[in-house]
Structures are given as C-alpha cells and as structure tokens.
Write an enzyme that holds these catalytic residues in place. Structure first.
Site, PDB file in Angstrom:
ATOM      1  N   PRO A   1      39.652  37.840  52.468  1.00 39.39           N
ATOM      2  CG  PRO A   1      38.568  39.800  53.175  1.00 39.39           C
ATOM      3  CD  PRO A   1      39.234  39.166  51.979  1.00 39.39           C
TER       4      PRO A   1
ATOM      5  CB  CYS B   1      30.299  40.394  56.618  1.00 46.71           C
ATOM      6  SG  CYS B   1      29.895  38.961  57.647  1.00 46.71           S
TER       7      CYS B   1
ATOM      8  CG  ASN C   1      35.667  38.165  46.071  1.00 48.62           C
ATOM      9  OD1 ASN C   1      34.798  38.303  46.934  1.00 48.62           O
ATOM     10  ND2 ASN C   1      36.458  37.119  46.055  1.00 48.62           N
ATOM     11  N   GLY C   2      34.451  36.553  43.674  1.00 51.22           N
ATOM     12  CA  GLY C   2      33.247  35.737  43.734  1.00 51.22           C
ATOM     13  C   GLY C   2      33.175  34.656  42.684  1.00 51.22           C
TER      14      GLY C   2
ATOM     15  N   GLY D   1      38.961  33.604  46.702  1.00 54.26           N
ATOM     16  CA  GLY D   1      38.457  33.218  48.006  1.00 54.26           C
ATOM     17  C   GLY D   1      38.433  31.719  48.190  1.00 54.26           C
TER      18      GLY D   1
END
Length: 333
Positions: free
Chosen positions: A19, A115, A215-216, A239
């Site tokens: 997302p 976020c 993630n990342g 992402g």
C-alpha cells in the site's frame, strides 16, 4: 495469542503489492496485478492505500472510493485479493470501522503503523504510534475481536519512530495482540525512504509465532534475495520497486525457482508495457488533468527501470494533452 488459522496462506513464499498512498490507487493496482498475472506470477494479495479513521464509522461510499474492488468480491480484474488497510489511533473506532469493512466484503484488515507522513503523524496516526506500543496492542486486539474469526487481521510497522529502542516493546505488543501476521518496513520513520533498508533487524521479530513479511528497498531480484537472507523470512512485500519495474515479482520468483520453465519469460519489455500505460491513461479519474499528473508520476518512476521511459519523459514532461501523450507513447516503441 497467535491464531494459526491462516498459516496455510504462507505455505509458499508470499509476494504482496504494498500500500502506497497516492501511488498504488485502484487504477495502479489494476495495472500492476494484471501484469503480474500475465507473467505467470500473480500477487498473492495487495493491500489498499490507508483509509483514515478519525471520528466516526465511515460511510460505505468512502470504502468503495478507496477499494472499488469491494464491488467485485474484493478482487482486481485479474483476480488478486485486496485487503483493506485502516489508519487511526482510537481502538474502539478502528474496531467498528473494521467490522463495517468486513460487512462490505473486506477479506482481511491490515492496520497501518508505518506511515511516516508528518501530517498523519501529527494527528497521532501511522508510525508515531510505534512510540506507544500499548496503544498498538489495544488497536490490534480490538480489531481482532470485532471482525469475524475467519477474517485475518494483520499489521504493518517500521522498526521504530525516531530510533529502534522500542523494538522489544513493539514485538511484545504484536505478540499479545492476536495479529495474524506482520509486515515490517525495515527502516524507522526518521530514516524515511533513504537507503539502505536494515533487513537484518527484521530477524528480531522472527521469534513471533506468526508469519513475518519483509518490505523496503527491494528494487531487483538480487536485492530480494539479499533481503530474504538477511531478514530470515521468505515472504516479501514489494513497493516502489514494483512500480518502477512492474515485472519485479516475476523476476524475484525466477531467481527463487530457476528450474521452472514457465517463469523464463519474466522480463517485461518496454514495448509490452506500452499497452498497459495506455490503459492507465484511459482509466477512471476525476478529470484528465489528474490522470495525466498521475501518469507522469508513474513515468517518472519508470525512468529508473527503462531507458525508453527517460526518452519519453524528456518528450512529454510539459505536455498536458492526454491524446498527445498517448500518441507519443505509441511512437516510443
């Protein structure tokens, strides 16, 4: 507190589309999940942009705006399930909105604690709650109790807010909350999106009795394999790399299973991507100005993955007419 009801979803390495606010909107999800499916390695699921929960149970039209896939069994046209992500700080209100989302057909609820946006954090949402693990626990456990037992509840976090000093407390909160799995962006809020990602720090969460997704900073198959080795988990959320190279998911799995002949054609050439870009430009938006702006955002990212995109960008960066951009795009092959 963990619920092993959903562990079967992780029998094989999962590959998820991340997302990303203002980026992986419904139109972009439709395009990227279609490309992945066409390449023979569809995403296992995608997570929506966060839906902000503040003062009330949101009306149905808000959920449908962010996740129009709810009108279609919560799946994209290519069949990829879409999990709904919520962001907020009031546990009971988050729980009530999660329950309503499930009533509308959400197959799973994801909770945003990652976020880094200043406006979000200043209103006590997203990664700022990493400094309040007790609030994280209350939110996740309240949502878990409010939604049906056969609906997964997951969380997405960073390694910390200003630093990683609360990692043990965060891990404890997740462990006690009843979350069904955890996705970790391997940087703190302060580190933002600046390289590198600290995949090795994900290792500390592998003691949890639930699946962990890394993630990342995964831009290519080599980085994906390095992330898997350093993080100690085989599950990945892709992402910005997936937007820059829409074939990234297939390239990652080609590296995973080099003997699989069906994955040999994992590279998406520029000429094959043109039709998808035109479809994007013909998609739904408030108006053509918005659509052209969104497309230029994507094209700017594609310049990192395709030299042809840089040439096209130089040609159309000041162009505002959608038809002219499509003509230039068709000629770029």
């Amino acid at each position: 507190m963990s619920n092993k009801l959903f562990n079967h979803l992780f029998n094989n390495p999962v590959r998820l589309l991340a997302p990303m606010e203002g980026l992986t909107d419904p139109l972009m999800r439709q395009i990227l999940t279609q490309i992945a499916a066409d390449l023979g390695r569809p995403y296992d699921w995608s997570v929506s942009e966060f839906i902000r929960v503040t003062q009330t149970v949101l009306p149905a039209h808000v959920f449908y705006k962010y996740v129009p896939e709810l009108h279609h069994n919560a799946k994209t046209a290519s069949g990829t399930p879409i999990h709904i992500q919520l962001l907020g700080s009031e546990a009971q209100l988050m729980a009530e909105n999660a329950a309503f989302a499930c009533a509308l057909g959400a197959p799973a609820i994801d909770i945003n604690f990652g976020c880094p946006a200043k406006t979000v954090n200043s209103h006590r949402g997203g990664s700022v709650l990493l400094d309040e693990p007790e609030v994280m626990f209350k939110i996740i456990s309240a949502v878990r109790k409010a939604v049906p037992s056969d609906t997964p509840v997951s969380a997405k976090i960073r390694l910390g807010y200003t630093d990683t000093s609360r990692m043990d407390d965060i891990r404890g909160a997740i462990a006690a909350s009843g979350a069904d799995w955890l996705t970790i962006h391997a940087r703190t809020k302060t580190q933002g999106y600046k390289p590198p990602a600290y995949w090795e720090k994900i290792q500390g969460f592998n003691s949890l009795d639930i699946p962990v997704i890394a993630n990342g900073e995964i831009w290519n198959s080599e980085q994906a394999q390095l992330c898997i080795r350093q993080s100690g988990t085989k599950h990945l959320m892709l992402g910005r790399g997936a937007v820059t190279r829409p074939d990234l998911i297939a390239q990652v799995d080609t590296a995973d299973f080099p003997e699989d002949e069906s994955l040999k054609k994992s590279v998406l050439l520029w000429q094959d991507l043109i039709a998808h870009q035109i479809k994007f430009l013909q998609g739904e938006a408030k108006n053509d100005v918005v659509l052209v702006g969104r497309y230029k955002q994507w094209l700017g990212m594609l310049t990192k993955g395709y030299p042809e995109a840089q040439n096209l960008w130089n040609e159309i960066k000041r162009e505002k007419d959608k038809a002219a951009i499509i003509t230039a795009l068709q000629a770029s092959s």
